[in-house]
Design an enzyme around this catalytic site. Sequence first.
Site, PDB file in Angstrom:
ATOM      1  N   TYR A 133       0.865  -1.185   0.000  1.00 29.28           N
ATOM      2  CA  TYR A 133       0.000   0.000   0.000  1.00 29.28           C
ATOM      3  C   TYR A 133       0.900   1.233   0.000  1.00 29.28           C
ATOM      4  CZ  TYR A 133      -3.650   3.238   1.819  1.00 29.28           C
ATOM      5  OH  TYR A 133      -4.510   4.281   2.021  1.00 29.28           O
ATOM      6  N   LYS A 161      -0.964  -1.190  -4.367  1.00 32.63           N
ATOM      7  CA  LYS A 161      -2.060  -0.205  -4.438  1.00 32.63           C
ATOM      8  C   LYS A 161      -1.367   1.138  -4.550  1.00 32.63           C
ATOM      9  CE  LYS A 161      -5.253   1.422  -0.907  1.00 32.63           C
ATOM     10  NZ  LYS A 161      -5.655   2.724  -1.374  1.00 32.63           N
ATOM     11  N   GLY A 185      -5.249   4.057  -6.799  1.00 35.65           N
ATOM     12  CA  GLY A 185      -5.819   4.411  -5.496  1.00 35.65           C
ATOM     13  C   GLY A 185      -6.481   5.771  -5.440  1.00 35.65           C
ATOM     14  N   ASP A 187      -9.466   7.822  -6.919  1.00 38.23           N
ATOM     15  CA  ASP A 187     -10.685   7.615  -7.722  1.00 38.23           C
ATOM     16  C   ASP A 187     -10.847   8.693  -8.796  1.00 38.23           C
ATOM     17  OD1 ASP A 187     -10.687   6.100  -5.479  1.00 38.23           O
ATOM     18  OD2 ASP A 187     -12.526   6.930  -4.628  1.00 38.23           O
TER      19      ASP A 187
HETATM   20  C1  NAY Z   1      -7.808   3.378   1.741  1.00 43.93           C
HETATM   21  O1  NAY Z   1      -6.869   2.795   2.291  1.00 43.93           O
HETATM   22  O2  NAY Z   1      -8.943   3.346   2.210  1.00 43.93           O
HETATM   23  C2  NAY Z   1      -7.508   4.145   0.538  1.00 43.93           C
HETATM   24  O3  NAY Z   1      -6.400   4.638   0.394  1.00 43.93           O
HETATM   25  C3  NAY Z   1      -8.522   4.269  -0.515  1.00 43.93           C
HETATM   26  C4  NAY Z   1      -8.109   5.253  -1.547  1.00 43.93           C
HETATM   27  C5  NAY Z   1      -8.560   6.621  -1.136  1.00 43.93           C
HETATM   28  N1  NAY Z   1      -7.493   7.303  -0.473  1.00 43.93           N
HETATM   29  C6  NAY Z   1      -7.673   7.948   0.702  1.00 43.93           C
HETATM   30  C7  NAY Z   1      -6.450   8.498   1.323  1.00 43.93           C
HETATM   31  O4  NAY Z   1      -8.753   8.097   1.230  1.00 43.93           O
HETATM   32  O5  NAY Z   1     -10.260   6.574  -2.691  1.00 43.93           O
HETATM   33  C8  NAY Z   1      -9.131   7.320  -2.335  1.00 43.93           C
HETATM   34  C9  NAY Z   1      -9.515   8.760  -2.059  1.00 43.93           C
HETATM   35  O6  NAY Z   1     -10.286   8.855  -0.892  1.00 43.93           O
HETATM   36  C10 NAY Z   1     -10.317   9.363  -3.207  1.00 43.93           C
HETATM   37  O7  NAY Z   1      -9.620   9.222  -4.393  1.00 43.93           O
HETATM   38  C11 NAY Z   1     -10.639  10.841  -2.936  1.00 43.93           C
HETATM   39  O8  NAY Z   1      -9.481  11.610  -2.998  1.00 43.93           O
END
Ligand code: NAY
Length: 289
Positions: A133, A161, A185, A187
């Site tokens: 990650y 990821k 990662g 969206d």
């Molecule tokens: C996680 O571990 O839940 C994630 O990293 C999921 C990826 C998300 N990153 C974070 C830091 O929340 O989905 C993304 C992100 O929220 C989205 O792209 C909005 O910026």
Amino acid sequence: MKGIFTALIGAFDEQGQINEKGLREIVRYNIDHSKVDGLYVNGSTGENFLLSTPQKKKVFEIVKDEAGQEVKLIAQVGSLNLEESIELAKFTTELGYDALSAVTPFYYKFDFEEIKDYYNAILEEVDNQMIVYSIPALTGVNMNLEQFRELFENEKITGVKFTAPDFFLLERLRHAFPEKLIYSGFDEMLLPASVLGIDGAIGSTFNLNGVKAREIFESAQKGDLEKARKLQKETNDMISDVLSNGLYQTIKEVLKVRGVDAGVCRKPMKSATESQIKFAAEIQKKYFE
Ligand code: NAY
């Protein structure tokens, strides 16, 4: 292990305890309504870093019990406490999770040898695959192509990821490691990442928008870029509003409008205010009805 994976949002009550009923509803919503390919459990979106070890285990248990074999499950077990990571890696492997994932160790400025040893130490103890990650914006850990190559020398490390806006590195990784799983990662960058040939995506906003996320991913794979761009534009309008209103609070409040009891955030995160709740309802109307 390919496709659209929701980074599962957590469900907590006002006392910060796990709202089991709500968590089960979130799992069901993602499987039954959004039809995602898998769930990424106890990531940032699950408020993992705010939880005790028993709470993390309880989340892993509830999600596996609810999802069964219906979708693929990735357990995020990364921790600054290596013993905790190993304990969770063993626990989730025994539960039947399809893959592990671990955030690169953060806070102290670990050098690359230390990071590599961390992954190898976890993987020596379990018979499971690992998705690294990588999220430099939150961890401060920026790995280059050669460092990924060294990590990938461990055959149990089957993917990454990739939560970074570095499309040069993403392309280099794709080209160099065609056999490894690369998940996007961010969206809001799903389309450009898809064009570069990712295997899947893991996202927080898929809790709300899993159906359209799949359409973006699949349109790009088919080369229908006009459609993919239109969908990404619509998605990014929604994501901009969600981010401006507070990411996790808004995801939970929109889910509640849909009848999914996503609870509140765990302290020290704030729960949604009246105005955030109101705007979340507007987001639901504006983008999803
Ligand atoms: C996680 O571990 O839940 C994630 O990293 C999921 C990826 C998300 N990153 C974070 C830091 O929340 O989905 C993304 C992100 O929220 C989205 O792209 C909005 O910026």
